[in-house]
Design a protein around this motif. Structure first.
Motif, PDB file in Angstrom:
ATOM      1  N   ALA A 331       0.748  -1.379  -0.080  1.00 38.83           N
ATOM      2  CA  ALA A 331       0.043  -0.078   0.039  1.00 38.83           C
ATOM      3  C   ALA A 331       1.039   1.321  -0.012  1.00 38.83           C
ATOM      4  O   ALA A 331       2.110   1.089   0.275  1.00 38.83           O
ATOM      5  CB  ALA A 331      -0.982  -0.014   1.365  1.00 38.83           C
ATOM      6  N   HIS A 332       0.321   2.352  -0.266  1.00 39.44           N
ATOM      7  CA  HIS A 332       1.228   3.584  -0.526  1.00 39.44           C
ATOM      8  C   HIS A 332       0.184   4.878  -0.253  1.00 39.44           C
ATOM      9  O   HIS A 332      -1.085   4.743  -0.563  1.00 39.44           O
ATOM     10  CB  HIS A 332       1.956   3.717  -1.708  1.00 39.44           C
ATOM     11  N   GLY A 333       0.717   5.770   0.266  1.00 42.82           N
ATOM     12  CA  GLY A 333      -0.190   6.822   0.683  1.00 42.82           C
ATOM     13  C   GLY A 333      -0.547   7.591  -0.799  1.00 42.82           C
ATOM     14  O   GLY A 333       0.195   7.288  -1.716  1.00 42.82           O
ATOM     15  N   ILE A 334      -1.549   8.481  -1.022  1.00 44.86           N
ATOM     16  CA  ILE A 334      -1.872   9.103  -2.076  1.00 44.86           C
ATOM     17  C   ILE A 334      -2.508  10.569  -1.874  1.00 44.86           C
ATOM     18  O   ILE A 334      -3.301  10.831  -0.768  1.00 44.86           O
ATOM     19  CB  ILE A 334      -2.927   8.154  -2.848  1.00 44.86           C
ATOM     20  N   GLY A 335      -2.258  11.493  -2.541  1.00 45.70           N
ATOM     21  CA  GLY A 335      -2.715  12.766  -2.204  1.00 45.70           C
ATOM     22  C   GLY A 335      -2.745  13.575  -3.659  1.00 45.70           C
ATOM     23  O   GLY A 335      -3.489  13.431  -4.592  1.00 45.70           O
ATOM     24  N   MET A 336      -1.885  14.444  -3.814  1.00 44.07           N
ATOM     25  CA  MET A 336      -1.525  15.243  -5.163  1.00 44.07           C
ATOM     26  C   MET A 336      -0.824  14.036  -6.067  1.00 44.07           C
ATOM     27  O   MET A 336      -1.202  14.206  -7.367  1.00 44.07           O
ATOM     28  CB  MET A 336      -0.879  16.325  -5.159  1.00 44.07           C
ATOM     29  N   VAL A 337       0.085  13.241  -5.542  1.00 42.24           N
ATOM     30  CA  VAL A 337       0.406  12.291  -6.123  1.00 42.24           C
ATOM     31  C   VAL A 337       0.805  11.190  -5.473  1.00 42.24           C
ATOM     32  O   VAL A 337       0.233  11.063  -4.223  1.00 42.24           O
ATOM     33  CB  VAL A 337       1.931  12.598  -6.829  1.00 42.24           C
ATOM     34  N   ASP A 338       1.474   9.926  -5.609  1.00 45.06           N
ATOM     35  CA  ASP A 338       1.954   8.946  -4.844  1.00 45.06           C
ATOM     36  C   ASP A 338       2.523   9.478  -3.636  1.00 45.06           C
ATOM     37  O   ASP A 338       3.735  10.410  -3.805  1.00 45.06           O
ATOM     38  CB  ASP A 338       2.908   7.817  -5.454  1.00 45.06           C
ATOM     39  N   GLU A 339       2.301   9.180  -2.402  1.00 43.86           N
ATOM     40  CA  GLU A 339       2.877   9.961  -1.309  1.00 43.86           C
ATOM     41  C   GLU A 339       3.343   8.951  -0.063  1.00 43.86           C
ATOM     42  O   GLU A 339       2.869   8.063  -0.131  1.00 43.86           O
ATOM     43  CB  GLU A 339       1.997  10.779  -0.727  1.00 43.86           C
ATOM     44  N   TYR A 340       3.874   9.665   0.677  1.00 39.42           N
ATOM     45  CA  TYR A 340       4.431   8.514   1.955  1.00 39.42           C
ATOM     46  C   TYR A 340       3.238   8.206   2.676  1.00 39.42           C
ATOM     47  O   TYR A 340       2.379   8.991   2.753  1.00 39.42           O
ATOM     48  CB  TYR A 340       5.191   9.434   2.793  1.00 39.42           C
ATOM     49  N   PRO A 341       3.078   6.871   3.155  1.00 42.75           N
ATOM     50  CA  PRO A 341       4.302   6.205   3.194  1.00 42.75           C
ATOM     51  C   PRO A 341       4.103   4.814   1.993  1.00 42.75           C
ATOM     52  O   PRO A 341       3.163   4.855   1.383  1.00 42.75           O
ATOM     53  CB  PRO A 341       4.101   5.403   4.467  1.00 42.75           C
ATOM     54  N   SER A 342       5.163   4.261   1.751  1.00 44.95           N
ATOM     55  CA  SER A 342       5.140   3.170   1.010  1.00 44.95           C
ATOM     56  C   SER A 342       5.416   1.822   1.773  1.00 44.95           C
ATOM     57  O   SER A 342       6.545   1.815   2.429  1.00 44.95           O
ATOM     58  CB  SER A 342       6.266   3.080  -0.102  1.00 44.95           C
ATOM     59  N   ILE A 343       4.384   0.980   1.895  1.00 45.62           N
ATOM     60  CA  ILE A 343       4.344  -0.170   2.670  1.00 45.62           C
ATOM     61  C   ILE A 343       5.048  -1.243   2.137  1.00 45.62           C
ATOM     62  O   ILE A 343       4.442  -2.024   1.316  1.00 45.62           O
ATOM     63  CB  ILE A 343       3.155  -0.488   3.423  1.00 45.62           C
ATOM     64  N   ALA A 344       6.063  -1.796   2.444  1.00 51.44           N
ATOM     65  CA  ALA A 344       6.984  -2.938   2.210  1.00 51.44           C
ATOM     66  C   ALA A 344       6.361  -4.336   2.308  1.00 51.44           C
ATOM     67  O   ALA A 344       5.646  -4.519   3.550  1.00 51.44           O
ATOM     68  CB  ALA A 344       8.326  -2.992   2.403  1.00 51.44           C
ATOM     69  N   HIS A 345       6.154  -5.373   1.508  1.00 49.96           N
ATOM     70  CA  HIS A 345       5.949  -6.440   1.660  1.00 49.96           C
ATOM     71  C   HIS A 345       6.791  -7.207   2.892  1.00 49.96           C
ATOM     72  O   HIS A 345       7.999  -6.688   3.194  1.00 49.96           O
ATOM     73  CB  HIS A 345       5.979  -7.685   0.717  1.00 49.96           C
ATOM     74  N   GLN A 346       6.341  -8.097   3.798  1.00 44.26           N
ATOM     75  CA  GLN A 346       7.337  -8.739   4.632  1.00 44.26           C
ATOM     76  C   GLN A 346       8.524  -9.408   4.078  1.00 44.26           C
ATOM     77  O   GLN A 346       9.477  -9.090   4.554  1.00 44.26           O
ATOM     78  CB  GLN A 346       6.300  -9.854   5.557  1.00 44.26           C
ATOM     79  N   VAL A 347       8.176 -10.020   2.856  1.00 41.22           N
ATOM     80  CA  VAL A 347       9.799 -10.540   2.385  1.00 41.22           C
ATOM     81  C   VAL A 347      10.436  -9.613   1.845  1.00 41.22           C
ATOM     82  O   VAL A 347      11.737  -9.875   1.715  1.00 41.22           O
ATOM     83  CB  VAL A 347       9.166 -11.344   1.017  1.00 41.22           C
ATOM     84  N   ASP A 348      10.215  -8.042   1.746  1.00 43.11           N
ATOM     85  CA  ASP A 348      11.010  -7.101   1.473  1.00 43.11           C
ATOM     86  C   ASP A 348      11.384  -6.098   2.461  1.00 43.11           C
ATOM     87  O   ASP A 348      12.035  -5.043   2.580  1.00 43.11           O
ATOM     88  CB  ASP A 348      10.289  -6.159   0.325  1.00 43.11           C
ATOM     89  N   TRP A 349      10.856  -6.690   3.864  1.00 45.25           N
ATOM     90  CA  TRP A 349      11.287  -5.725   4.792  1.00 45.25           C
ATOM     91  C   TRP A 349      12.489  -5.368   5.368  1.00 45.25           C
ATOM     92  O   TRP A 349      12.623  -3.966   5.618  1.00 45.25           O
ATOM     93  CB  TRP A 349      10.176  -6.005   6.194  1.00 45.25           C
TER      94      TRP A 349
END
Length: 405
Positions: A331-349
């Protein structure tokens, strides 16, 4: 009430909405500056400038040509260096702003004189900073090329990560912002409906993608950040941009809008359809069921107070055969564009994860891509939501293919 009187009332309501949103956003920037004991922030990123001032001037072009810039002070004062003969973009805004002419020192504008012009630019930046904040030797900056960074640091200015400040400011959406986001999403929905209506074998991917652009521009939108639409075997792996490939009956067609619409807010929706009449194959249905399950399981899980790490740990588990081609984030934040945060998969943590906490008022996109490694097709789904005290609520009514489930 007479028609012209009704229009005046509606205009007044619209003006109040925009006034409140602009005031809220500027206050969020000021709050971050005070929190970091920073007297001012210098903005070059067109999205950050839009957020802080609600001015827009050739956003896409300005994104790669740093030809306008703005300094916002912690007390709300603004000094803006505007592009050639473009002062009119500030008309009608209730801001404490001083307008100046921008000095561009990119190689395109300055050639081999870039370093010298950067010094003249830097001298003015330092002068303005010390005029408005006499004891200030700290400046936040969102984006800055090497010559400018070197000059300011040589003058004893400590530079802070302005992008981090702005992303944090943009994190929580006001009720007025949610109204504007809704207007962008309604435009995206019109474009998606038009794409669906026109979808048929024999057209190209580009033909279908053009309908989203048409509705966006027609309804006062701005631009689309990507060209993520693919069909047939180009749906696996994901991240193929649309092409002249001709659609065939029975193909899957998947897309991701990434659309900056009216008011400068992004609509980020992904759906997957079948081209032509008839039912999807069993393999297509299975891929869709898994992607749908991932999005909706994670939506049900997501709530304020949960940490990013906890969400990653508890998220829907991707079956092994689809892990390799997983989407780049949960998942990722969204507003005027893609925004903070970007949530990594557990395998990528371990390699790319970072922690934080979800809060009420955040707007988020919940992602899924399901396509087997070496497979010939895949399904991309994404839902845009807002976090409330009781969990998350979808911001779009754009339908899923629930009859495939």
């Amino acid at each position: 009430m007479a028609h012209n009187e009704l229009q005046a009332v509606q205009l007044s309501e619209r003006d109040r909405l925009l006034h409140d949103v602009r005031a809220y956003r500027l206050a969020r920037v000021q709050e971050q500056l005070r929190k970091h004991d920073c007297p001012a922030i210098l903005l070059y990123d067109p999205v950050n400038i839009r957020y802080a001032t609600d001015t827009s001037n050739m956003q896409v072009w300005a994104g790669r040509n740093p030809a306008r810039y703005v300094m916002v002070f912690a007390d709300g004062r603004i000094v803006a260096w505007e592009f050639h003969s473009s002062e009119h973009v500030w008309d009608g805004l209730n801001l404490d702003v001083e307008l100046r002419g921008a000095l561009s020192w990119t190689f395109f504008n300055a050639g081999h004189e870039a370093e010298r012009r950067a010094q003249a630019w830097g001298a003015e930046i330092v002068d303005v900073l010390t005029q408005h904040a006499p004891n200030g030797r700290v400046l936040a900056v969102d984006r800055l090329d090497p010559f400018g960074t070197a000059y300011l640091e040589k003058q004893g200015i400590t530079l802070l990560d302005g992008q981090a400040l702005m992303e944090t400011a943009r994190l929580i959406k006001s009720p007025g912002e949610l109204v504007l986001i809704g207007e962008s999403l309604r435009t995206a929905e019109k474009g998606i409906e038009r794409m669906r209506r026109e979808l048929r074998p024999g057209l190209t991917e580009n033909d279908i993608w053009a309908h989203l652009h048409f509705e966006n521009i027609r309804n006062g939108g701005e631009w689309i950040e990507t060209r993520l639409l693919a069909s047939g075997d180009r749906t696996n792996p994901w991240m193929h941009e649309c092409s002249s490939r001709v659609l065939q009956s029975g193909d899957l067609l998947a897309f991701d809008t990434d659309m900056v619409g009216p008011n400068g807010y992004c609509s980020d929706i992904s759906r997957t359809w079948r081209v032509g009449d008839g039912r999807p194959s069993d393999d297509q249905r299975k891929l869709y069921e898994l992607a749908y399950a991932q999005v909706h399981y994670n939506m049900d899980l997501l709530r304020p107070g949960m940490t990013f790490k906890e969400f990653s740990e508890k998220a829907w588990k991707i079956p092994d055969q689809f892990v390799k081609n997983r989407y780049c984030c949960l998942a990722h934040g969204i507003g005027m564009v893609d925004e903070y945060p970007s949530i990594a998969h557990q395998v990528d943590w371990e390699s790319s994860g970072y922690d934080g906490r979800f809060e009420t008022g955040m707007t988020v996109c919940v992602e899924s891509y399901i396509g087997a490694e070496g497979g010939t097709q895949g399904v991309k789904l994404e839902q845009q939501v807002v976090l409330t005290e009781n969990g998350c609520i979808a911001l779009t009514d754009c339908s899923f293919e629930t009859d495939w489930l």
